[in-house]
Design a protein around this motif. Structure first.
Motif, PDB file in Angstrom:
ATOM      1  N   PHE A  32      -4.847  -4.693  -4.558  1.00 58.67           N
ATOM      2  CA  PHE A  32      -4.725  -5.188  -3.190  1.00 58.67           C
ATOM      3  C   PHE A  32      -6.066  -5.009  -2.476  1.00 58.67           C
ATOM      4  O   PHE A  32      -6.551  -3.890  -2.334  1.00 58.67           O
ATOM      5  N   LYS A  35       0.605   8.218   5.614  1.00 61.50           N
ATOM      6  CA  LYS A  35       0.362   6.930   6.275  1.00 61.50           C
ATOM      7  C   LYS A  35       0.942   6.955   7.696  1.00 61.50           C
ATOM      8  O   LYS A  35       0.313   6.484   8.645  1.00 61.50           O
ATOM      9  N   TYR A  59      -8.722  -2.986   2.472  1.00 64.92           N
ATOM     10  CA  TYR A  59      -8.571  -1.950   1.466  1.00 64.92           C
ATOM     11  C   TYR A  59      -9.824  -1.839   0.612  1.00 64.92           C
ATOM     12  O   TYR A  59     -10.240  -0.765   0.238  1.00 64.92           O
ATOM     13  N   ARG A  76       2.349  10.449   0.229  1.00 61.96           N
ATOM     14  CA  ARG A  76       1.593   9.271   0.668  1.00 61.96           C
ATOM     15  C   ARG A  76       2.215   8.588   1.886  1.00 61.96           C
ATOM     16  O   ARG A  76       1.530   8.287   2.861  1.00 61.96           O
ATOM     17  N   LEU A  77       3.525   8.340   1.852  1.00 63.56           N
ATOM     18  CA  LEU A  77       4.151   7.596   2.934  1.00 63.56           C
ATOM     19  C   LEU A  77       4.161   8.390   4.240  1.00 63.56           C
ATOM     20  O   LEU A  77       4.013   7.843   5.323  1.00 63.56           O
ATOM     21  N   CYS A 131      -6.478   3.150   5.227  1.00 62.70           N
ATOM     22  CA  CYS A 131      -5.448   3.997   4.614  1.00 62.70           C
ATOM     23  C   CYS A 131      -4.051   3.725   5.162  1.00 62.70           C
ATOM     24  O   CYS A 131      -3.068   4.009   4.477  1.00 62.70           O
ATOM     25  N   THR A 132      -3.929   3.219   6.381  1.00 59.23           N
ATOM     26  CA  THR A 132      -2.599   2.943   6.931  1.00 59.23           C
ATOM     27  C   THR A 132      -2.046   1.620   6.408  1.00 59.23           C
ATOM     28  O   THR A 132      -0.863   1.321   6.604  1.00 59.23           O
ATOM     29  N   GLY A 133      -2.878   0.824   5.763  1.00 54.15           N
ATOM     30  CA  GLY A 133      -2.403  -0.327   4.997  1.00 54.15           C
ATOM     31  C   GLY A 133      -1.579  -1.359   5.751  1.00 54.15           C
ATOM     32  O   GLY A 133      -0.731  -2.017   5.149  1.00 54.15           O
ATOM     33  N   GLY A 179      -3.537   9.717  -0.311  1.00 50.29           N
ATOM     34  CA  GLY A 179      -3.134  10.410  -1.534  1.00 50.29           C
ATOM     35  C   GLY A 179      -2.151   9.593  -2.357  1.00 50.29           C
ATOM     36  O   GLY A 179      -1.852   8.459  -1.997  1.00 50.29           O
ATOM     37  N   PRO A 180      -1.654  10.087  -3.471  1.00 57.72           N
ATOM     38  CA  PRO A 180      -1.958  11.425  -3.985  1.00 57.72           C
ATOM     39  C   PRO A 180      -3.359  11.540  -4.589  1.00 57.72           C
ATOM     40  O   PRO A 180      -3.886  12.635  -4.636  1.00 57.72           O
ATOM     41  N   GLY A 181      -3.979  10.424  -5.028  1.00 56.70           N
ATOM     42  CA  GLY A 181      -5.323  10.500  -5.600  1.00 56.70           C
ATOM     43  C   GLY A 181      -6.383  10.294  -4.539  1.00 56.70           C
ATOM     44  O   GLY A 181      -6.092  10.100  -3.364  1.00 56.70           O
ATOM     45  N   THR A 217       0.812  -1.219   0.000  1.00 59.39           N
ATOM     46  CA  THR A 217       0.000   0.000   0.000  1.00 59.39           C
ATOM     47  C   THR A 217       0.843   1.266   0.000  1.00 59.39           C
ATOM     48  O   THR A 217       0.306   2.361   0.026  1.00 59.39           O
ATOM     49  N   ASN A 218       2.177   1.135  -0.016  1.00 58.34           N
ATOM     50  CA  ASN A 218       3.008   2.323  -0.204  1.00 58.34           C
ATOM     51  C   ASN A 218       2.931   2.839  -1.639  1.00 58.34           C
ATOM     52  O   ASN A 218       3.332   3.960  -1.918  1.00 58.34           O
ATOM     53  N   THR A 219       2.432   2.030  -2.534  1.00 56.52           N
ATOM     54  CA  THR A 219       2.269   2.439  -3.931  1.00 56.52           C
ATOM     55  C   THR A 219       0.889   3.054  -4.133  1.00 56.52           C
ATOM     56  O   THR A 219      -0.122   2.423  -3.799  1.00 56.52           O
ATOM     57  N   ALA A 220       0.844   4.270  -4.663  1.00 59.00           N
ATOM     58  CA  ALA A 220      -0.441   4.889  -4.975  1.00 59.00           C
ATOM     59  C   ALA A 220      -1.159   4.038  -6.007  1.00 59.00           C
ATOM     60  O   ALA A 220      -0.536   3.509  -6.922  1.00 59.00           O
ATOM     61  N   GLY A 221      -2.451   3.884  -5.837  1.00 58.38           N
ATOM     62  CA  GLY A 221      -3.223   3.075  -6.785  1.00 58.38           C
ATOM     63  C   GLY A 221      -3.214   1.595  -6.467  1.00 58.38           C
ATOM     64  O   GLY A 221      -3.775   0.792  -7.223  1.00 58.38           O
ATOM     65  N   SER A 222      -2.637   1.213  -5.327  1.00 63.32           N
ATOM     66  CA  SER A 222      -2.567  -0.213  -4.991  1.00 63.32           C
ATOM     67  C   SER A 222      -3.942  -0.799  -4.701  1.00 63.32           C
ATOM     68  O   SER A 222      -4.113  -2.016  -4.712  1.00 63.32           O
TER      69      SER A 222
END
Lengths: 416, 416
Positions: free
Chosen positions: A300, B397, B307, B393-394, B281-283, B358-360, A291-296
């Protein structure tokens, strides 16, 4: 053109913090053909800072200084630069406006102490900091152009790339030598074995210099090439990267400095597939990486981090009988966890991970470092068992997470 | 007594390697009351090395130099020290015997190039290296005693502890000065606000020096004290730590350099309580943090990293109607996630976290940085909503994970 680097702050001086900024700056300057001659680090001491800035101003053409731009009393870089330059501190209107904007964008009021961060030596040019409250500045002292940047690594790195390097290269002018680098990332072979498999590169690509780097738990092969012909250099490097990746099959997972989680994410996306996890010993680390990747969220769906056996039963439907007969760390348990996660989320793949990260919980039959992986899809459910301990809990968690992601990667690529 | 540190080698100069040796040496010297004034790093360049050794010999009482003691042509430390001292290189018989013994013990023949490693400046004293082939040496130049050590970290560290520090402390003689440090960790206030709240420390504890450090997303307040009276120093530091923690209430969470996850784990254990998470969101990051502590299975039961909305419904029992009416990022959804996790695991506390890293995914009503927290126990279920974006994003999180853990911490301490 010769450059020096100065890191400031008592944390670095006293060894409380390892200064990684200077290595980053040196690497970026050297890659751009600027020779770095000296790094220094000193504490938050005005007289010392003034003296060292003076020394550098007589030796170097360019200097990058990090730290000491914050709002507190021990942030002295601006005052030191002003003294060394023999000018007064003045409030920079652009800097002040940017600090105010930083706070107002976040719906917060600017603290009075932040006003200090807009005080620059007279004649300095403001360097914009898009990511934090501390703007930097550029000032010429003696023969040297100084770039003062904040010490927070990601702020510093962005300002270096976007504002410092372009200005330095503009000043350098003339023909540019390209120092090019590519990286092949591998997992699953020890460093010495990687070294042996790529040892022949010198006979195949004599112009390339090679370096190995253990970036736990990856082993990276770095390829360097110095050339004045950028296009030809890129072509040679691409061929060499392919050769190295081929030598390391099936252990090379990226030729673009990407993480294994990013690679797995891309493979899932390409296939329109989704993944659900059942994590025990990895404690959510695999989900965190993915989930560190945007759009995951495209691929996932779920990780059930079932630390307690009751949660394995209730959330994943693992059989109580299996847990009693085989224990939590077992290939059958891992398969049931995988299948349970896959069904709960309606995912293409279910991946189950259960093991003993230590330091406690090991036994003669299942020592610390034992990990069982289960992987299920609509057609099959398979498992793997490894015993591989690096002696420390956090390292074991990382190894287990990599083994699990590599299991999915190789399944999708038909390389199991 | 003032000390300087010099790291040598092109790998460090060009940024290919981060120099962690200097921080280690600085930490050991400072802990023993020796003030470190400056770190430097230069490449494998004889003239540069001679010049810098000369500079240091006029400024410092003690210097520790690392690297450049190997068998190859670019190992120049010994030659540079001899030039700076104005003496010739001579073969040290003890060093030669030790290098030969190193190889014979391992059943290997000594390489001819290793003989170079026994060449020391005339008048230098050999420093034994039990772990490698490169002995070091000690030599006085100008006002300064230099200790030349290998660059391999574990060899350097052993020689520093066993041979350098005892000699330095012997030379320092007399009463030993203790340099003591304590740290107060806080979360939730910006660095400038922390600075303002503790600014008066100089009037309350004039003997203490203070430093602030942004260790994202924590702000640490470091307290330093130099004293000859260790017991009294500890007492003053403890009082000062209490004072700082009091000034930062309720934001100070540790006075022992522990993570927020460790503190929350301890609070749960003290109460015989358990925790289940529902993360979106914290994945999985909160679960990863909690499970980095050995023994966390005593209080951490489950994290459902849901998710996908379907997983929120199926695994946590979040109502489909709520998701449609309010959306995934909503206080009501967070409460249902918390309650669902608590019930699935049979835990004392359930904690739900849903937001937009984010970013989206942002919207005018719910921009990136919006996060909703739900916290439930047998008696109540409450929620909080924050909008706080750090643009990446990171980082988001991490901020979200800290906000969530702090919610549980403050609930347990009655500080909400």
């Amino acid at each position: 053109m010769q450059a020096e680097i100065l890191a400031t702050g008592d944390e670095i001086r006293t060894g409380a913090l390892v200064d990684s900024n200077s290595a980053h700056i040196a690497g970026m300057l050297e890659q751009n053909g600027i020779e770095v001659t000296r790094h220094q680090a000193v504490g938050d001491d005005l007289a010392m800072l003034v003296s060292i800035i003076g020394e550098i101003s007589r030796r170097a053409d360019v200097a990058v200084v990090t730290g000491g731009l914050g709002p507190t009393q021990d942030d002295l870089s601006s005052a030191a630069a002003a003294q060394a330059a023999g000018v007064e501190l003045v409030e920079d209107q652009r800097a002040l406006a940017e600090i105010e904007a930083f706070f107002s964008k976040r719906g917060r009021a600017m603290n009075p102490s932040n006003r200090k961060q807009a005080l620059f030596p007279k004649g300095a040019a403001c360097l914009y900091n898009a990511l934090g409250t501390a703007p930097g500045f550029r000032i010429s002292i003696g023969r040297c152009t100084f770039f003062f940047l904040p010490g927070v690594p990601h702020e510093m790195q962005a300002m270096l790339a976007e504002q410092v390097l372009p200005e330095v290269l503009r000043r350098q002018g003339g023909a540019r030598a390209f120092r090019m680098t590519r990286v092949v990332s591998s997992f699953g072979l020890p460093e010495s074995a990687v070294g042996e498999k790529v040892a022949a590169i010198g006979t195949v690509f004599p112009e390339i210099k090679l370096g190995l780097r253990a970036k736990f738990p990856e082993i990276q092969v770095k390829l360097y090439l110095n050339t004045a012909d950028e296009a030809n250099g890129q072509m040679i490097l691409s061929q060499a990267v392919d050769w190295v990746a081929g030598q390391l099959e099936p252990h090379a997972f990226s030729v673009q400095e990407r993480t294994l989680a990013e690679e797995v994410g891309d493979l899932l996306k390409q296939r329109g597939a989704t993944l659900a996890l059942a994590e025990s010993c990895t404690g959510g680390l695999i989900a965190d990486w993915l989930t560190n990747t945007a759009g995951s969220s495209d691929y996932f769906l779920l990780s059930a981090v079932t630390y307690a056996n009751a949660a394995k039963i209730k959330v994943l439907g693992v059989s109580e009988d299996t847990l009693q007969r085989c224990g939590a760390v077992d290939e059958e348990t891992a398969r049931q966890m995988a299948e349970g996660a896959r069904r709960a989320a309606g995912a293409t793949y279910g991946l189950g991970v259960t093991g003993i990260a230590g330091p406690g919980g090991g036994s003669p039959e299942k020592p610390v470092g034992t990990v069982c992986l289960g992987l299920s899809d609509a057609e099959q459910c398979s498992s793997r068992k490894f015993t591989i301990s690096f002696g420390r809990r956090l390292m074991n968690k990382r190894i287990f997470a990599m083994l699990a992601l590599d299991f999915v990667r190789r399944r999708m690529l038909g390389k199991l």
